[in-house]
Design a protein around this motif. Structure first.
Motif, short mmCIF file in Angstrom:
data_model
loop_
_atom_site.label_atom_id
_atom_site.label_comp_id
_atom_site.label_asym_id
_atom_site.label_seq_id
_atom_site.Cartn_x
_atom_site.Cartn_y
_atom_site.Cartn_z
N LYS A 92 0.83 -1.21 0.00
CA LYS A 92 0.00 0.00 0.00
C LYS A 92 0.86 1.26 0.00
O LYS A 92 0.59 2.22 -0.74
CB LYS A 92 -0.90 -0.02 1.24
N SER A 95 2.27 2.00 -3.41
CA SER A 95 1.33 2.60 -4.36
C SER A 95 1.05 4.05 -4.05
O SER A 95 0.69 4.83 -4.93
CB SER A 95 0.01 1.79 -4.36
N THR A 219 -4.80 7.98 -2.25
CA THR A 219 -5.83 7.22 -1.55
C THR A 219 -5.80 7.59 -0.08
O THR A 219 -4.79 8.04 0.45
CB THR A 219 -5.59 5.70 -1.68
N ASP A 222 -5.54 3.43 5.06
CA ASP A 222 -6.34 2.40 5.71
C ASP A 222 -5.65 2.02 7.02
O ASP A 222 -4.95 1.01 7.10
CB ASP A 222 -6.47 1.20 4.77
N GLU A 271 -11.46 -4.12 5.83
CA GLU A 271 -11.31 -4.04 4.38
C GLU A 271 -12.65 -3.97 3.67
O GLU A 271 -12.76 -3.43 2.57
CB GLU A 271 -10.49 -5.23 3.86
N HIS A 276 -10.34 2.20 0.02
CA HIS A 276 -9.03 1.89 -0.54
C HIS A 276 -8.28 0.95 0.42
O HIS A 276 -7.35 1.36 1.11
CB HIS A 276 -8.22 3.17 -0.77
N VAL A 278 -5.97 -1.97 2.29
CA VAL A 278 -4.62 -2.51 2.17
C VAL A 278 -4.66 -3.84 1.42
O VAL A 278 -3.80 -4.12 0.59
CB VAL A 278 -4.00 -2.71 3.58
N HIS A 416 -4.96 -3.06 -8.07
CA HIS A 416 -4.62 -4.00 -7.00
C HIS A 416 -3.27 -4.68 -7.23
O HIS A 416 -2.93 -5.63 -6.52
CB HIS A 416 -5.70 -5.08 -6.89
N ALA A 419 -0.96 -4.71 -4.20
CA ALA A 419 -1.43 -5.64 -3.17
C ALA A 419 -1.14 -7.08 -3.57
O ALA A 419 -0.76 -7.91 -2.73
CB ALA A 419 -2.93 -5.45 -2.94
#
Length: 486
Positions: A92, A95, A219, A222, A271, A276, A278, A416, A419
C-alpha cells in the motif's frame, strides 16, 4: 503471459518498451528496459540470499556475541517477523509514494542495517539490525514485481523478465548457503552482513538511474487494515517459527495463533468498509485467484524444507563442511537455470497451467527421491546420490515459480497490482516459516536426525503436492494482459 498472449515482441525489440499510453503506470522513462530489469533482479536476489546466508554463520555468531541457545534463533526470526509483518502494508505504501521511491528507500534502510549488523558488538544490537533489515526488505520487495510488470511489454519480453526474477527467487536460497559457508570460513561471520553493502550500493545507483518514475495513487490511508495486517502477519510468523522450539501447545504459540485469527477477522471487517483497502477482498474472493495464491504458500514450504533438511543430511550425516554443503546444492541451481531458460519459450505454446503443473510434479518427485536417499544415508553414501535429486528439484522449481507468479500478477486489476505483489511475497515468507515449523515437529516425532530424516523429507513432498492440486485444479488461463497497464 498466457496461451492466448501474443508471441510477438514489441516493435522496438526486446530492450525497448513501447511508449506508454495515457494513464499508464510509467510516466517518465529512464534507461533501457534491460538495465531496469537487471536492477530489479539484483534487488530480489539480494533479499532472497539474505534469508539463508546467515544460517551457516549461526554457530560462530553464538560464540562471539554470547547468544543463548534460545536467543540465537532470533537472528533469523527477527528478520522474518519484520519482513512478514510489514509486507502487506508496504504494498500500500508503495502505491501511495510510488514503487520506485519505496524501492530506493527500502534498499537504503536494508544496506544501512546490514552494515550495522556487521559491526554489532552485542546480541541485542545484531537482533535490532536484523529487524531493521527485514523492515527495509519489506518496504522494497513488493515494488520489484510492480515495476517489473510496469516496465515490460506483455509477451516474450515480460516472460524473459519474469524468468530472471524467478531465477533470483529460486537460486537465492541455495546461493546464500554457499556464500555463507565461504564467507564464514574465510573472512568471518560479519561478512554475511557486510556483503550486502557492495551489492546494495550499486542497486541504489542503478535504481536512481534506470528505473522509471511512476504515478502515485492518491488514496486515503487504511489505518485499521494496516494495523490488523501487521498484527496478523507478525503473529502467524511468530507462531510458526516458535512452534518447533516451544511446542505447538505452548501458551505463547497458542496465544500467537489466537491473536492471528482475531487480527484476520478484524482485517476482513476493516477491508469491507474501507474504499481503498490494504488488502482488497474482491481480488481474494475470486476462486481463480485463490488457487495460485495458496500454492505460493505451500510451495516455498517444500523448498525451504528441502534445503534445510538436505543441509542437515550433508553436514551431520555425511560429514560435509559448510563449503562442501553449499557446493552439493549447486546442481539444484543448475537445474533451475536450465528450465528457467526454457520456460519463456514454452509458455506461449503450452500455457501457465501446463508448465506450472509439470514444475510442481518435478518438485514432488525430487523431494521424494531425496527422502529415499536420506533413509539409507551413511558415511559411505556417494555424493552423486545427493546431486541427482537436487537437479530434478531445481528443474521443477525453475518451471514452477514463473507460471504461478505470472498467473497471480496477470489476474490482478491495475489498482490491485501492488497488493497482489505484496501478498505474493508475504505468502512465500509465511509459507517458509510454516513449512519449517511443521517439518521440524515431524522430525522430532519420527525419531530425530538418526531415524526420522527420510520420513521428514517424504512429508516435505506433501507441500508441493498440495500446490499441484491448488494450482492445477483451480488455475485457469487468463486473458492476455492489457497493454495499457504496461
Amino acid at each position: 503471459m498466457t496461451r492466448g498472449s501474443s508471441p510477438t515482441a514489441p516493435a522496438g525489440g526486446p530492450d525497448t518498451a513501447p511508449a506508454p499510453p495515457a494513464g499508464a503506470m510509467v510516466s517518465v522513462r529512464r534507461g533501457s528496459v534491460a538495465s531496469a530489469v537487471a536492477v530489479l533482479v539484483l534487488t530480489q536476489l539480494m533479499f532472497v540470499v539474505d534469508t539463508s546466508i546467515v544460517h551457516v554463520a549461526l554457530p560462530d555468531i553464538r560464540r562471539e556475541l554470547g547468544f543463548s541457545s534460545a536467543g540465537l534463533s532470533w537472528v533469523v526470526t527477527a528478520y522474518a517477523l519484520a519482513f512478514g509483518g510489514l509486507i502487506l502494508l508496504s504494498g500500500k505504501v508503495g502505491s501511495m509514494i510510488g514503487p520506485r521511491r519505496a524501492l530506493v528507500l527500502g534498499v537504503a534502510v536494508f544496506v544501512i542495517a546490514s552494515v550495522a549488523g556487521g559491526l554489532a558488538g552485542s546480541a541485542g544490537t545484531l537482533v535490532a539490525a536484523r529487524t531493521l533489515q527485514g523492515a527495509g526488505a519489506a518496504l522494497a520487495a513488493p515494488s520489484v514485481l510492480v515495476l517489473l510488470m510496469g516496465i515490460t511489454a506483455p509477451g516474450p519480453q515480460r516472460s524473459r523478465a519474469m524468468a530472471m526474477f524467478v531465477l533470483a527467487v529460486g537460486a537465492g536460497a541455495a546461493l546464500g548457503l554457499l556464500a555463507g559457508g565461504v564467507l564464514t570460513q574465510t573472512l568471518g561471520w560479519r561478512w554475511v552482513m557486510f556483503v550486502n553493502a557492495p551489492i546494495g550500493v550499486p542497486v541504489l545507483l542503478g535504481a536512481v538511474r534506470n528505473l522509471p518514475e511512476t504515478e502515485r495513487r492518491r488514496t486515503s490511508p487504511d489505518v485499521g487494515g494496516a494495523a490488523a495486517s501487521i498484527l496478523a502477519m507478525v503473529a502467524l510468523v511468530f507462531a510458526f517459527t516458535s512452534a518447533a522450539d516451544r511446542g505447538w501447545t505452548s501458551p505463547p504459540v497458542l496465544a500467537a495463533f489466537a491473536v492471528a485469527v482475531l487480527s484476520l477477522v478484524l482485517l476482513v471487517v476493516c477491508e469491507r468498509r474501507h474504499p481503498h483497502p490494504v488488502m482488497p477482498l474482491a481480488f481474494l474472493s475470486r476462486m481463480r485467484s485463490a488457487g495460485p495464491l495458496l500454492s505460493m504458500l505451500v510451495v516455498p514450504a517444500g523448498q525451504v524444507g528441502f534445503l534445510f533438511f538436505t543441509t542437515l543430511l550433508t553436514q551431520q550425516v555425511l560429514g560435509f563442511t559448510p563449503v562442501r554443503t553449499g557446493l552439493a546444492l549447486v546442481p539444484f541451481t543448475l537445474g533451475l537455470i536450465a528450465t528457467n531458460q526454457l520456460t519463456p519459450r514454452l509458455l506461449p505454446r503450452l500455457g501457465e497451467r501446463v508448465i506450472g503443473s509439470a514444475g510442481l510434479s518435478g518438485l514432488v518427485l525430487g523431494i521424494a527421491w531425496m527422502a529415499l536417499v536420506a533413509a539409507d544415508a551413511g558415511p559411505d553414501t556417494s555424493i552423486v546420490t545427493v546431486l541427482l535429486p537436487s537437479v530434478l528439484l531445481g528443474a521443477g522449481a525453475g518451471a514452477t515459480f514463473a507460471p504461478v507468479t505470472a498467473v497471480i500478477m496477470n489476474q490482478a486489476p491495475a489498482e490491485h497490482i501492488a497488493a497482489a505483489a505484496a501478498l505474493n511475497q508475504g505468502l512465500q515468507q509465511l509459507g517458509g516459516a510454516m513449512g519449517l515449523a511443521v517439518l521440524t515437529s515431524v522430525l522430532a516425532a519420527t525419531g530425530g536426525l538418526d531415524r526420522g530424516l527420510g520420513t521428514t523429507l517424504l512429508a516435505t513432498a506433501a507441500f508441493p503436492l498440495a500446490g499441484l492440486v491448488l494450482f492445477g485444479v483451480w488455475a485457469r488461463p487468463v486473458p492476455a494482459p492489457d497493454t495499457t497497464r504496461a
